[in-house]
Scaffold this motif. Structure first.
Motif, PDB file in Angstrom:
ATOM      1  N   LYS A  15      70.908  30.385  34.025  1.00  0.00           N
ATOM      2  CA  LYS A  15      72.263  29.956  34.383  1.00  0.00           C
ATOM      3  C   LYS A  15      72.417  29.845  35.889  1.00  0.00           C
ATOM      4  N   ASP A  16      71.859  30.805  36.646  1.00  0.00           N
ATOM      5  CA  ASP A  16      71.933  30.772  38.095  1.00  0.00           C
ATOM      6  C   ASP A  16      71.187  29.559  38.639  1.00  0.00           C
ATOM      7  N   ASN A  17      70.020  29.278  38.087  1.00  0.00           N
ATOM      8  CA  ASN A  17      69.239  28.109  38.511  1.00  0.00           C
ATOM      9  C   ASN A  17      70.004  26.823  38.217  1.00  0.00           C
ATOM     10  N   ASN A  18      70.649  26.731  37.048  1.00  0.00           N
ATOM     11  CA  ASN A  18      71.426  25.544  36.705  1.00  0.00           C
ATOM     12  C   ASN A  18      72.599  25.370  37.660  1.00  0.00           C
ATOM     13  N   ARG A  19      73.264  26.491  38.044  1.00  0.00           N
ATOM     14  CA  ARG A  19      74.364  26.417  39.005  1.00  0.00           C
ATOM     15  C   ARG A  19      73.861  25.889  40.341  1.00  0.00           C
ATOM     16  N   SER A  22      73.005  22.262  39.961  1.00  0.00           N
ATOM     17  CA  SER A  22      74.228  21.478  39.899  1.00  0.00           C
ATOM     18  C   SER A  22      74.769  21.220  41.301  1.00  0.00           C
ATOM     19  N   HIS A  23      74.710  22.239  42.155  1.00  0.00           N
ATOM     20  CA  HIS A  23      75.176  22.086  43.527  1.00  0.00           C
ATOM     21  C   HIS A  23      74.335  21.033  44.253  1.00  0.00           C
ATOM     22  N   HIS A  24      73.005  21.080  44.071  1.00  0.00           N
ATOM     23  CA  HIS A  24      72.119  20.108  44.714  1.00  0.00           C
ATOM     24  C   HIS A  24      72.373  18.701  44.176  1.00  0.00           C
ATOM     25  N   VAL A  25      72.602  18.586  42.887  1.00  0.00           N
ATOM     26  CA  VAL A  25      72.868  17.283  42.285  1.00  0.00           C
ATOM     27  C   VAL A  25      74.167  16.713  42.856  1.00  0.00           C
ATOM     28  N   GLN A  26      75.215  17.531  42.899  1.00  0.00           N
ATOM     29  CA  GLN A  26      76.498  17.066  43.450  1.00  0.00           C
ATOM     30  C   GLN A  26      76.355  16.646  44.911  1.00  0.00           C
ATOM     31  N   ALA A  27      75.594  17.421  45.694  1.00  0.00           N
ATOM     32  CA  ALA A  27      75.379  17.082  47.102  1.00  0.00           C
ATOM     33  C   ALA A  27      74.609  15.768  47.230  1.00  0.00           C
ATOM     34  N   LEU A 164      65.670  11.114  38.424  1.00  0.00           N
ATOM     35  CA  LEU A 164      65.155  12.129  37.507  1.00  0.00           C
ATOM     36  C   LEU A 164      64.905  13.417  38.273  1.00  0.00           C
ATOM     37  N   PRO A 165      65.296  14.555  37.701  1.00  0.00           N
ATOM     38  CA  PRO A 165      65.084  15.826  38.408  1.00  0.00           C
ATOM     39  C   PRO A 165      63.603  16.201  38.430  1.00  0.00           C
ATOM     40  N   VAL A 166      63.164  16.724  39.553  1.00  0.00           N
ATOM     41  CA  VAL A 166      61.796  17.244  39.695  1.00  0.00           C
ATOM     42  C   VAL A 166      61.935  18.689  40.143  1.00  0.00           C
ATOM     43  N   GLN A 167      61.347  19.580  39.381  1.00  0.00           N
ATOM     44  CA  GLN A 167      61.405  20.999  39.724  1.00  0.00           C
ATOM     45  C   GLN A 167      60.733  21.221  41.081  1.00  0.00           C
ATOM     46  N   GLN A 168      61.277  22.140  41.868  1.00  0.00           N
ATOM     47  CA  GLN A 168      60.739  22.371  43.203  1.00  0.00           C
ATOM     48  C   GLN A 168      59.266  22.779  43.164  1.00  0.00           C
ATOM     49  N   GLN A 169      58.848  23.517  42.157  1.00  0.00           N
ATOM     50  CA  GLN A 169      57.467  23.972  42.112  1.00  0.00           C
ATOM     51  C   GLN A 169      56.519  22.882  41.609  1.00  0.00           C
TER      52      GLN A 169
END
Length: 173
Positions: A15-19, A22-27, A164-169
């Motif tokens: 949930k914390d990662n999704n939050r 979400s902030h990064h997506v909105q930015a 498309l989202p790409v995980q940081q790792q």
């Protein structure tokens, strides 16, 4: 018990990662929208959207907000995250119509073991004719034919950019 505590901790991290995500997506969406407005001209009518509006039976062939087949469409990632697209604002959509035999789509990925070599282009008309076979993994009858010649001769088409989202790792390949 230990397992319940561990499951709760993992759920909290997700949930914390999704939050944070979400902030990064909105930015990112805000930065793209600002860039489009700054560029001006045609670009100023483009912005990020998480929902597209489709009405394949608009009255009189023009844009409308009434019709018997209005559908909201959206894209989600495998983990359920809503994806956004960059496209013209509503009422300024750049839509075209084509015959289903004039558009090709990539098929073959409905088989989980298909490699990239097994992916093949097929016309949309052929996909609709074999929709049951293609969608049998989702419970469609393998013999179902979704094509309708009179309807398939005028298909609405929209070009849009999807991020498309790409995980940081993960590293991009």
């Amino acid at each position: 018990n230990y397992q319940t505590h561990q499951d709760s901790f993992i759920t909290m991290l997700i949930k914390d990662n999704n939050r944070n995500n979400s902030h990064h997506v909105q930015a990112t969406m805000k930065a793209i929208n600002d860039a489009c407005r700054r560029r001006g001209g045609t670009y100023s009518s483009y912005s990020c959207k998480t929902v597209s509006w489709d009405d394949v039976s608009r009255g009189g062939g023009g844009f409308s907000c009434v019709g018997n087949n209005i559908t909201d469409t959206f894209l989600t990632s495998k983990n359920g995250e809503r994806l956004f697209t960059v496209r013209p604002d509503n009422w300024f959509e750049k839509l075209g119509t084509v015959d289903a035999s004039e558009v090709s789509v990539i098929t073959g990925n409905h088989h989980p073991t298909t490699t990239t070599e097994g992916l093949k282009p097929k016309t949309l008309r052929d996909v609709l004719k074999t929709m049951g076979e293609i969608g049998s993994y989702a419970g469609l009858s393998p013999s179902w034919d979704a094509s309708k010649y009179d309807l398939d001769s005028k298909c609405s088409i929209r070009f849009q950019t999807t991020f498309l989202p790409v995980q940081q790792q993960q590293q991009q390949q």
